[in-house]
Design a protein around this motif. Sequence first.
Motif, mmCIF file in Angstrom:
data_model
loop_
_atom_site.group_PDB
_atom_site.id
_atom_site.type_symbol
_atom_site.label_atom_id
_atom_site.label_comp_id
_atom_site.label_asym_id
_atom_site.label_seq_id
_atom_site.Cartn_x
_atom_site.Cartn_y
_atom_site.Cartn_z
ATOM 1 N N UNK A 234 0.829 -1.436 0.065
ATOM 2 C CA UNK A 234 -0.049 0.028 -0.090
ATOM 3 C C UNK A 234 0.779 1.190 0.233
ATOM 4 N N UNK A 235 1.865 1.242 0.806
ATOM 5 C CA UNK A 235 2.966 2.351 0.633
ATOM 6 C C UNK A 235 3.465 2.726 -0.815
ATOM 7 N N UNK A 236 3.759 1.426 -1.399
ATOM 8 C CA UNK A 236 4.348 1.714 -2.802
ATOM 9 C C UNK A 236 3.240 2.094 -3.634
ATOM 10 N N UNK A 237 2.235 1.692 -3.668
ATOM 11 C CA UNK A 237 1.188 2.073 -4.524
ATOM 12 C C UNK A 237 0.619 3.571 -4.333
ATOM 13 N N UNK A 238 0.645 3.888 -3.033
ATOM 14 C CA UNK A 238 0.423 5.344 -2.689
ATOM 15 C C UNK A 238 1.564 6.363 -3.141
#
Length: 484
Positions: A234-238
């Motif tokens: 989720x961090x990478x997508x954000x």
Amino acid sequence: MPRSSALDAKALLALGPERLTELLLELAASDPAIKRQLKLAVASSSSPREAAGQVRKRLATIARSRRFLEREQRQLIRKDLTAQLDAITGPIAQRDPAAALDLLWQFLELGDNVLGRCDDSSGLIGDIFRDAIRQLGPIAAAAQPEPLALAERLFEAFCHNGYGVFDDVIQQLAEPLGPVGLAALKQRFQQLGEEPVPVPPREEWEQVGYGSGGPTYAHEREESSRQWTVKLGLQAVAEASGDVDGFIAQYAPEQQRFPRIAAEIAQRLLAAGRAEEALAFLTRATPDRSRWPEMSWEHSHIAALQALGRSEEAQAARWNCFERCLDGSLLRAYLDQLPAFEDVEAEQRAIAIALAYPSLTQSLCFLLSWPSALAQTAELVVNRRGELEGAQYGVMGAAAEKLSQDHPLAATLALRSMVDFTLAETRSSRYGHAARHLQTCALLSQRIDAWGDIPSHEAYMAAIRSGHGRKSAFWQRMRELGQS
């Protein structure tokens, strides 16, 4: 005796194409690796479909292997992987990007297999897979895969990433994923985080070797691993989406007070033009200033102050941090902000701080990067020679190199510190280095007029022979260099 002919490109070209072809075929008949390379080269130049077929077949063969790779095998697999990657990203990608993209995924999926079968402490094999990840974005952009299908394949790869091959895959594929693919990927990670982790059956956890911890321990371990995967995903997508708030949301409030994490958040807020919020996060996570600085926090804090127009506070923070850690980049930034003629005085104050710094090694790290302080650095080395850390090869080697031209005595002391450490600790792997250091010392001694209370080269060598005369391997290295 006549000298043998040199083996270079010119000499080989002189043999002519027919003779070279004969030699290559002879080599290929006795060496399967060369035969594969030749077949791949021929196919790549004529038919991308045939080349793709050969690469696909070779990758499948590597994937089936379970043999541990010793040193010689590691060198062979490295060459093999490099040849396959070059074919994928070169001629195949140029003529058929879709086929290249599929092959590149197959190549990357070998990561866990290959890295799990060898000691890659040098990182050379891992570098091949990291290079492949960097090639993934441009090839995917050319192939234009369907975003939802790409997101699904990426999700599966990210969730089975035992050796970190796919750590940066989301960032690399942000453009071909686009808003639709990134949204789908975010949803998949969120769904994964909400799914219950099943308790493994008894026979499974016994095979894995969880022992008395039983299925409860296995379940907790799997749950923790999944949560970590979801958080990173989720961090990478954000980040790929430019969603700063989504990035921040992956850290609990108590984690946001860790200086390193606060710095990561602040850097993204600053990039989004949200300097006030960045400074607020940093202020809540102010580190203990009595300890070694958390440099990412310090740099982010200064950047936030500067972005808010609080230049005097930013200058004070630069100087304060420099005093504590001798960071040359902070000093340069500090001097650049000063009015004309004030920078000279400030620079001299900074050098005085470095000369009196408790850690001589840290002091040298800064002073050696500051050309105007070379004479003072030489004096420091002579005056504090008892504090020289010979184990710090990088620093001492740099000191010897930079001081040798104009300050041979100080350079000699830096070299001697490494020799002393090598011999006192019997570091036989560095005997060759120590012998070369002494050879350099002998040359430097010819330019030293006054030794003061420091032993001359002859006296130092006599002490070495007396204290380490039985280290035959070292003296053998000395004899190889023509030193007795």
